[in-house]
Design a protein around this motif. Sequence first.
Motif, PDB file in Angstrom:
ATOM      1  N   ASP A   1      24.126  21.818  -5.504  1.00  0.00           N
ATOM      2  CA  ASP A   1      24.792  21.982  -6.738  1.00  0.00           C
ATOM      3  C   ASP A   1      26.384  21.671  -6.741  1.00  0.00           C
ATOM      4  OD1 ASP A   1      24.846  24.318  -5.152  1.00  0.00           O
ATOM      5  OD2 ASP A   1      25.209  25.824  -6.890  1.00  0.00           O
ATOM      6  N   HIS A   2      26.835  22.346  -5.552  1.00  0.00           N
ATOM      7  CA  HIS A   2      28.323  21.901  -5.168  1.00  0.00           C
ATOM      8  C   HIS A   2      28.625  20.476  -4.877  1.00  0.00           C
ATOM      9  CE1 HIS A   2      32.119  23.137  -3.830  1.00  0.00           C
ATOM     10  NE2 HIS A   2      32.227  22.374  -2.926  1.00  0.00           N
TER      11      HIS A   2
ATOM     12  N   TRP B   1      28.455  18.714  -8.352  1.00  0.00           N
ATOM     13  CA  TRP B   1      29.612  18.856  -8.992  1.00  0.00           C
ATOM     14  C   TRP B   1      30.788  18.354  -8.312  1.00  0.00           C
ATOM     15  CZ3 TRP B   1      31.720  20.386 -13.368  1.00  0.00           C
ATOM     16  CH2 TRP B   1      32.958  20.761 -13.852  1.00  0.00           C
ATOM     17  N   THR B   2      30.910  18.184  -7.047  1.00  0.00           N
ATOM     18  CA  THR B   2      32.190  17.511  -6.518  1.00  0.00           C
ATOM     19  C   THR B   2      31.948  16.172  -6.944  1.00  0.00           C
ATOM     20  OG1 THR B   2      32.173  19.141  -4.915  1.00  0.00           O
ATOM     21  CG2 THR B   2      33.036  17.020  -4.139  1.00  0.00           C
TER      22      THR B   2
ATOM     23  N   THR C   1      30.765  14.621  -9.641  1.00  0.00           N
ATOM     24  CA  THR C   1      30.985  14.579 -11.161  1.00  0.00           C
ATOM     25  C   THR C   1      32.552  14.750 -11.250  1.00  0.00           C
ATOM     26  OG1 THR C   1      28.893  15.655 -11.592  1.00  0.00           O
ATOM     27  CG2 THR C   1      30.675  15.433 -13.209  1.00  0.00           C
ATOM     28  N   GLU C   2      33.058  15.637 -10.666  1.00  0.00           N
ATOM     29  CA  GLU C   2      34.426  15.874 -10.697  1.00  0.00           C
ATOM     30  C   GLU C   2      35.274  14.551 -10.192  1.00  0.00           C
ATOM     31  OE1 GLU C   2      37.381  19.109  -8.477  1.00  0.00           O
ATOM     32  OE2 GLU C   2      36.066  19.928 -10.048  1.00  0.00           O
TER      33      GLU C   2
ATOM     34  N   GLN D   1      35.193  12.016 -12.537  1.00  0.00           N
ATOM     35  CA  GLN D   1      36.017  12.125 -13.712  1.00  0.00           C
ATOM     36  C   GLN D   1      37.531  11.971 -13.633  1.00  0.00           C
ATOM     37  OE1 GLN D   1      34.874  16.368 -14.832  1.00  0.00           O
ATOM     38  NE2 GLN D   1      33.096  15.550 -16.103  1.00  0.00           N
TER      39      GLN D   1
END
Length: 64
Positions: free
Chosen positions: A42-43, A46-47, A49-50, A53
């Motif tokens: 999950d981390h 998220w990393t 994806t971030e 962005q």
Amino acid sequence: MNLYLQNGFVIFKELEISNRNLLGMNDLSVKVAPFNNRIGIDHLMWTITEAAQRRRARNNKKGG
């Protein structure tokens, strides 16, 4: 990169990160200790994806 999944973690058996600049010189070289490096899936997601962005935001600033 050599890794496996266990209990929701990505565990790196082997991981090396490097980069060559425009002059062909190696300006980054990181090698991690085997089996002692893990990250939660999950981390990791998220990393990624971030980072995507941030890249889009930077590209939009340059273009606008």
